[in-house]
Design an enzyme around this catalytic site. Structure first.
Site, PDB file in Angstrom:
ATOM      1  N   ASP A 165      31.974  20.631  20.295  1.00 38.00           N
ATOM      2  CA  ASP A 165      32.221  22.047  19.989  1.00 38.00           C
ATOM      3  C   ASP A 165      31.947  22.934  21.195  1.00 38.00           C
ATOM      4  O   ASP A 165      31.471  24.067  21.065  1.00 38.00           O
ATOM      5  CB  ASP A 165      31.338  22.515  18.815  1.00 38.00           C
ATOM      6  CG  ASP A 165      31.454  21.610  17.597  1.00 38.00           C
ATOM      7  OD1 ASP A 165      32.554  21.086  17.364  1.00 38.00           O
ATOM      8  OD2 ASP A 165      30.453  21.431  16.880  1.00 38.00           O
ATOM      9  N   GLU A 192      39.653  25.723  11.538  1.00 39.60           N
ATOM     10  CA  GLU A 192      38.295  26.140  11.892  1.00 39.60           C
ATOM     11  C   GLU A 192      38.228  26.389  13.399  1.00 39.60           C
ATOM     12  O   GLU A 192      39.232  26.348  14.095  1.00 39.60           O
ATOM     13  CB  GLU A 192      37.287  25.055  11.495  1.00 39.60           C
ATOM     14  CG  GLU A 192      37.521  23.711  12.160  1.00 39.60           C
ATOM     15  CD  GLU A 192      36.593  22.618  11.667  1.00 39.60           C
ATOM     16  OE1 GLU A 192      35.855  22.851  10.692  1.00 39.60           O
ATOM     17  OE2 GLU A 192      36.614  21.522  12.258  1.00 39.60           O
TER      18      GLU A 192
END
Length: 519
Positions: free
Chosen positions: A18, A238
């Protein structure tokens, strides 16, 4: 050999997915989640930071832990009847450290921005909880202190009021006029999953970096509302991340495909986005028409952002390892912004942050591979899907901290290796500048009995072989003659034989040239 940087760009024991890259001053700082190797859940470790000089991305420095999950009040004073951690993908713990203690929530994907007051603000969510936490620090990589929750004007935490959407994967952006924008949310991957509580959202914050200046508004279309928008097949899932390039705003996100990062473009930060395309896919899916059936790596989620260093733009993302979604590693690739604002999809490589192709001589670890397939291709990264039918990246020790003795040796003796290369498996590296290469030496072990065919295209002409008979459980070195033309090419090894072979690394050797033919 001059200093080089590979994918993944952090040490082989480090699992920081991430990744959100941000340039502050003369350094680029990498913020992300922090997976625990071989765990049974996402992001179990505390937030750490790594940084590098903007003009030398070969020199990544560990900045230490910047925020611990125990600093959030929710993870303090845990009640005795706290529920156990929610398990995903049917994967359970094998030992207590494979999950956080009962009642303790994990720090999921964060983002950081420098606020109008000059301080640095860290935005995060605690796994499945629907709110956004904020921490603050005077420096980009110091110890962040808990500040509070993003809140409505009346002080109610965003996500706690009836009718609030679930907050998820916050992305923060401070525009040139000092207006702060916060992006958040996730959305269903399939229409039947839509519960009305998950969506892409944008909101403005007041200068305190906590309080909403306006209520959240929908932003990118989800899979239930994308018809005719141009987002079809690549709808928002997302991982919101925002950058401004010139006069355009680029919203980077993970699509319903999950294994790709896409981008959308607008002339304003909070509305009017149109679909731009795929930035990168961990299996090179969509690149030149490639489908999932022909993915070059194990598939799973990816998440990241883009940043410019010394005039070059890069996309940061993560790959899957260890046959799960819980041992993810950061990678990066060069991208080019065309005059019309478009960005072509980047191919996954072994040398994304490097100054150019890797040098065509010397020793390289096997874990920098960017192609890893069985005879039948690649699969979803899950132990029950891959079983022992596919090769995979893994390490032979527990999760490590940078201060551990084994971690300190990692640069010279990486802990991560490639396991389970079986008949027809291919491991590939992209790319090298070859000149007068005549021999390749592999460091291997296992029950295998066969050869590795060497190629410069995944299905191209065989350029030589390396015999790998009589290996065993101890790492062995086996060499073979090759005939590779001078120039810049990928390098692929395909195993042909019985049993299975693990690979630790390889060495490219220049000697007197001999022409060799495959048997």
């Amino acid at each position: 050999m001059k200093t080089q940087v590979f994918n993944p760009y952090l040490p082989s024991y480090e699992y920081v997915p991430d990744g959100e890259p941000h340039v502050f001053g003369e350094r680029i700082y990498l913020y992300g989640s922090h997976d625990r190797f071989d765990a049974a859940g996402f992001c179990l470790n505390d937030y750490v930071c790594w940084s590098a000089p903007v003009d030398d991305l070969t020199q990544w420095r560990y900045e230490g832990v910047i925020y611990r999950k125990g600093q959030d009040p929710v993870n303090q004073n845990i009640p005795a009847d706290a529920p156990p951690q929610r398990l995903l993908f049917g994967i359970g713990p094998k030992k207590p450290s494979d999950l956080n203690p009962r009642g303790v929530h994990a720090l999921w994907a964060p983002d950081v921005a420098q606020g109008p007051d000059g301080r640095y603000y860290l935005y995060y969510c605690l796994d499945f909880l629907p709110e956004i936490g904020v921490a603050v620090c005077d420096t980009p990589c110091g110890t962040y202190e808990y500040l509070g929750r993003v809140q409505h004007a009346d002080g109610t935490p965003l996500g706690a009021r009836q009718g609030d959407l679930t907050q998820f994967d916050p992305g923060v952006f401070v525009d040139e006029d000092k207006q702060v924008y916060l992006y958040s949310g996730n959305a269903p991957m399939r229409p039947e999953q839509d519960d009305g509580m998950h969506h892409s959202q944008v909101m403005r914050l007041k200068p305190d970096m906590l309080t909403l200046a306006e209520e959240p508004r929908p932003l990118l279309p989800s899979v239930t509302e994308s018809f005719g928008t141009g987002f079809e097949g690549h709808e928002f899932f997302e991982a919101s991340s925002i950058r401004k390039i010139g006069k355009l705003y680029y919203l980077i996100y993970s699509s319903v495909q999950s294994h790709e990062l896409c981008y959308a473009v607008s002339s304003v930060p909070d509305s009017g986005y149109h679909f731009g395309g795929t930035l990168v896919d961990i299996g090179d899916v969509f690149l030149d028409g490639r489908t999932e059936e022909h993915a070059v790596n194990a598939l799973g989620n990816t998440h990241g952002g883009i940043e410019c260093c010394a005039g070059q733009w890069y996309v940061f993302y993560h790959r899957q390892t260890n046959r799960t979604n819980y041992s993810r590693q950061g990678c990066a690739e060069k991208i080019t912004i065309a005059p019309d604002g478009s960005i072509s999809q980047a191919a996954v490589s072994s040398c994304g942050l490097n100054h150019g192709p890797l040098e065509g001589e010397g020793s390289y670890p096997a874990y920098i591979c960017c192609h890893l397939t069985a005879e039948s291709g690649a699969a979803f990264s899950h132990p029950e899907v891959m079983k022992m039918d596919y090769p995979f990246l893994t390490q032979g020790c527990d999760d490590l901290e940078p201060e551990d003795a084994r971690a300190i040796r990692d640069a010279e003796d990486p802990v991560q290796v490639v396991r389970n290369l079986r008949d027809g498996s291919t491991i590939g590296f992209k790319e090298f500048a070859f000149s007068d290469l005549t021999q390749i030496e592999l460091e291997v072990r296992g029950s295998g009995c066969g050869i590795f065919e060497v190629r410069t295209q995944s299905n191209g002409e065989c350029r030589g072989t390396v015999d790998v008979h009589d290996l065993g459980a101890i790492w062995q070195k086996r060499a073979g003659q090759v005939s590779i033309p001078n120039g810049v090419f990928p390098l692929y090894f395909t195993y042909r034989g019985s049993g299975s072979v693990d690979m630790k690394g390889f060495r490219l050797i220049k000697q007197n040239r001999k022409k060799v033919e495959c048997e």
